[in-house]
Scaffold this motif. Structure first.
Motif, PDB file in Angstrom:
ATOM      1  N   ALA A   7       0.863  -1.109  -0.045  1.00  0.00           N
ATOM      2  CA  ALA A   7      -0.206   0.162  -0.106  1.00  0.00           C
ATOM      3  C   ALA A   7       0.936   1.484   0.021  1.00  0.00           C
ATOM      4  N   LEU A   9       3.115   4.300  -0.984  1.00  0.00           N
ATOM      5  CA  LEU A   9       2.949   5.277  -2.194  1.00  0.00           C
ATOM      6  C   LEU A   9       4.398   5.273  -2.775  1.00  0.00           C
ATOM      7  N   MET A  73      -5.758   7.239  -5.023  1.00  0.00           N
ATOM      8  CA  MET A  73      -5.729   6.382  -3.800  1.00  0.00           C
ATOM      9  C   MET A  73      -6.775   5.288  -3.943  1.00  0.00           C
ATOM     10  N   HIS A  77      -3.907   2.354  -2.947  1.00  0.00           N
ATOM     11  CA  HIS A  77      -3.412   2.604  -1.817  1.00  0.00           C
ATOM     12  C   HIS A  77      -4.486   2.131  -0.747  1.00  0.00           C
TER      13      HIS A  77
END
Length: 151
Positions: A7, A9, A73, A77
Motif C-alpha cells: 500500500a 505510495l 488513492m 493505496h
C-alpha cells in the motif's frame, strides 16, 4: 518504487500530496488571515484585500492536483492498505476529513444560502487547518509499522 502488493505510495505520489497539500493549506490559511485581518481601508470604509481573491484562485489550482491524487488513492493505496488494521482508523479518519473538505468546498462555491455558507465555512476551515496533523498521524503510524516489520 513501492512493491505492487504494498500500500506504500510511490515517491511521485508523496511529492504530489505534499506539494498540493502544502499549497492548499498555505493558500487557505492566507485567505483566512486576509479575510478576517487583512481588510484595507477604502474610500467608503473597509474593503476586501486585493490578494484575497488570488488566494482562492491559487487554492483552486492546488485542489486540481490534490483531487487527482485522492482519486488515485482509491485505485491502489486504500484497497491494498485496508488489510493493515493498525492503519485503518487513521486512514478512514483521513479519508473522511478529505471527503468533508471536498463537499464543504463545493458547497462554499455553489450554495448561495448565507446561513448554510456560514456554518460550512467554519467546518471547512477548521478541518482544513487540522488536516496536516491528521495526515502526519497516518504517515507516522505507517512508518512505525514498517520499522516494526523490519526488526
Amino acid at each position: 518504487m513501492p512493491h505492487r502488493r504494498s500500500a506504500r505510495l510511490a515517491t511521485w505520489q508523496l511529492a504530489l500530496f505534499s506539494t498540493s497539500g502544502l499549497g492548499l493549506w498555505l493558500s487557505g490559511t492566507c485567505w483566512l488571515l486576509l479575510h478576517y485581518y487583512g481588510q484595507i481601508e477604502g474610500e467608503f470604509g473597509p474593503e476586501v484585500n486585493p490578494a484575497e481573491p488570488w488566494m482562492m484562485k491559487i487554492h483552486g489550482l492546488f485542489l486540481i492536483a490534490a483531487l487527482l491524487g485522492i482519486g488515485g488513492m482509491f485505485i491502489a493505496h486504500i484497497p491494498k492498505g485496508w488489510s493493515q488494521r493498525h492503519q485503518r482508523v487513521a486512514g478512514v479518519v483521513l479519508s473522511g476529513i478529505l471527503g468533508v473538505l471536498i463537499i464543504s468546498g463545493y458547497m462554499l462555491y455553489y450554495v448561495g444560502i448565507e446561513a448554510v455558507r456560514a456554518w460550512t465555512s467554519v467546518v471547512h476551515w477548521f478541518l482544513g487547518l487540522s488536516l496536516p496533523a491528521i495526515f502526519t498521524w497516518h504517515y507516522v503510524k505507517a512508518r512505525r509499522s514498517r520499522k516494526r516489520k523490519h526488526k
